[in-house]
Motif scaffolding. Structure first.
Motif, short mmCIF file in Angstrom:
data_model
loop_
_atom_site.label_atom_id
_atom_site.label_comp_id
_atom_site.label_asym_id
_atom_site.label_seq_id
_atom_site.Cartn_x
_atom_site.Cartn_y
_atom_site.Cartn_z
N LEU A 110 12.40 0.21 3.65
CA LEU A 110 13.79 0.64 3.41
C LEU A 110 14.46 -0.26 2.38
O LEU A 110 15.25 0.22 1.55
CB LEU A 110 14.58 0.66 4.72
CG LEU A 110 14.17 1.78 5.68
CD1 LEU A 110 14.85 1.60 7.04
CD2 LEU A 110 14.46 3.15 5.10
N HIS A 111 14.15 -1.54 2.40
CA HIS A 111 14.71 -2.47 1.41
C HIS A 111 14.24 -2.12 0.00
O HIS A 111 15.05 -2.06 -0.93
CB HIS A 111 14.33 -3.91 1.76
CG HIS A 111 14.72 -4.89 0.71
ND1 HIS A 111 16.02 -5.34 0.54
CD2 HIS A 111 13.98 -5.50 -0.25
CE1 HIS A 111 16.07 -6.19 -0.47
NE2 HIS A 111 14.84 -6.31 -0.96
N PHE A 112 12.94 -1.90 -0.17
CA PHE A 112 12.38 -1.65 -1.50
C PHE A 112 12.51 -0.21 -1.96
O PHE A 112 12.62 0.05 -3.16
CB PHE A 112 10.91 -2.08 -1.56
CG PHE A 112 10.72 -3.56 -1.47
CD1 PHE A 112 11.21 -4.42 -2.45
CD2 PHE A 112 10.05 -4.11 -0.40
CE1 PHE A 112 11.04 -5.79 -2.36
CE2 PHE A 112 9.86 -5.49 -0.30
CZ PHE A 112 10.37 -6.32 -1.28
N HIS A 113 12.49 0.74 -1.05
CA HIS A 113 12.47 2.15 -1.44
C HIS A 113 13.67 2.95 -0.93
O HIS A 113 13.80 4.12 -1.27
CB HIS A 113 11.17 2.81 -0.95
CG HIS A 113 9.96 2.17 -1.52
ND1 HIS A 113 9.58 2.31 -2.83
CD2 HIS A 113 9.03 1.35 -0.95
CE1 HIS A 113 8.48 1.63 -3.05
NE2 HIS A 113 8.13 1.03 -1.92
N GLY A 114 14.51 2.34 -0.14
CA GLY A 114 15.68 3.04 0.39
C GLY A 114 15.27 4.25 1.22
O GLY A 114 14.20 4.28 1.81
N VAL A 123 7.60 -3.67 8.89
CA VAL A 123 7.20 -2.97 7.66
C VAL A 123 8.27 -1.95 7.29
O VAL A 123 8.63 -1.83 6.10
CB VAL A 123 5.81 -2.30 7.82
CG1 VAL A 123 5.50 -1.40 6.63
CG2 VAL A 123 4.72 -3.35 8.00
N GLU A 124 8.80 -1.25 8.28
CA GLU A 124 9.86 -0.27 8.00
C GLU A 124 11.05 -0.94 7.32
O GLU A 124 11.63 -0.39 6.37
CB GLU A 124 10.30 0.40 9.30
CG GLU A 124 11.39 1.44 9.07
CD GLU A 124 11.91 2.04 10.36
OE1 GLU A 124 12.15 3.26 10.35
OE2 GLU A 124 12.10 1.29 11.35
N LYS A 125 11.44 -2.13 7.78
CA LYS A 125 12.56 -2.86 7.17
C LYS A 125 12.28 -3.12 5.68
O LYS A 125 13.16 -2.94 4.84
CB LYS A 125 12.81 -4.19 7.88
CG LYS A 125 13.41 -4.04 9.26
CD LYS A 125 13.52 -5.41 9.93
CE LYS A 125 13.86 -5.28 11.40
NZ LYS A 125 13.83 -6.59 12.08
N SER A 160 0.84 -1.20 0.00
CA SER A 160 0.00 0.00 0.00
C SER A 160 0.87 1.25 0.00
O SER A 160 0.56 2.23 -0.68
CB SER A 160 -0.95 -0.01 1.20
OG SER A 160 -1.84 -1.09 1.11
N TRP A 161 1.98 1.22 0.75
CA TRP A 161 2.92 2.34 0.71
C TRP A 161 3.51 2.51 -0.68
O TRP A 161 3.70 3.62 -1.15
CB TRP A 161 4.03 2.16 1.73
CG TRP A 161 3.64 2.70 3.06
CD1 TRP A 161 3.44 2.00 4.21
CD2 TRP A 161 3.36 4.06 3.38
NE1 TRP A 161 3.04 2.85 5.22
CE2 TRP A 161 2.99 4.13 4.74
CE3 TRP A 161 3.38 5.25 2.64
CZ2 TRP A 161 2.65 5.31 5.37
CZ3 TRP A 161 3.03 6.43 3.28
CH2 TRP A 161 2.67 6.46 4.62
#
Length: 134
Positions: free
Chosen positions: A44-48, A39-41, A8-9
């Motif tokens: 950060l993995h997908f969107h840096g 979710v934060e991890k 969703s993000w």
């Protein structure tokens, strides 16, 4: 509060990058939302570190109440961490994940899709018809 999952993000970020930059920025500042550490991890993995719209919300820990049960059901750690919060009536979870949405059908755990949250925001006056027809 509203918990928002990784996909969703991703949709919110895509809308912001497309033509809803101001709308999505303002919207995320005005809704009362959270993500979990898990979710934060993923974010950060997908969107840096780019465009961290999610930084306007709270970051909640894993509750460890039913987390392991959700992992055993096949959910990944980010989804399992959000699903725990769906068991609390004061939280809604926003997801595009079919398995999470199916779980809501028989458990009634306040799990809805992003478009449903947009509809709620529209009914509360945040969006106007202009944004929907543009």
């Amino acid at each position: 509060m509203i918990g928002i999952d990784t996909f969703s993000w991703t949709k919110i970020i895509m809308l912001k990058a497309d033509s809803w930059n101001e709308i999505m920025t303002e919207w995320t500042k005005n809704i009362n939302f959270f993500i979990t550490r898990e979710v934060e991890k993923e974010l950060l993995h997908f969107h840096g570190n780019k465009d961290q719209l999610w930084s306007d919300g709270a970051i909640f820990p894993i509750l460890n109440i039913s987390y392991q049960n959700y992992l055993k059901m096949g959910f990944d750690s980010a989804d399992a961490s959000l699903l725990e919060y769906s068991e609390k009536s004061e939280h809604k979870i926003i997801t595009e994940d079919g398995s999470m949405l199916n779980l809501n059908i028989y458990r009634r755990n306040n799990i809805i899709q992003l478009i449903d949250l947009f509809r709620i925001s529209y009914s509360e006056g945040f969006f106007s018809e202009k944004e929907y027809v543009s």
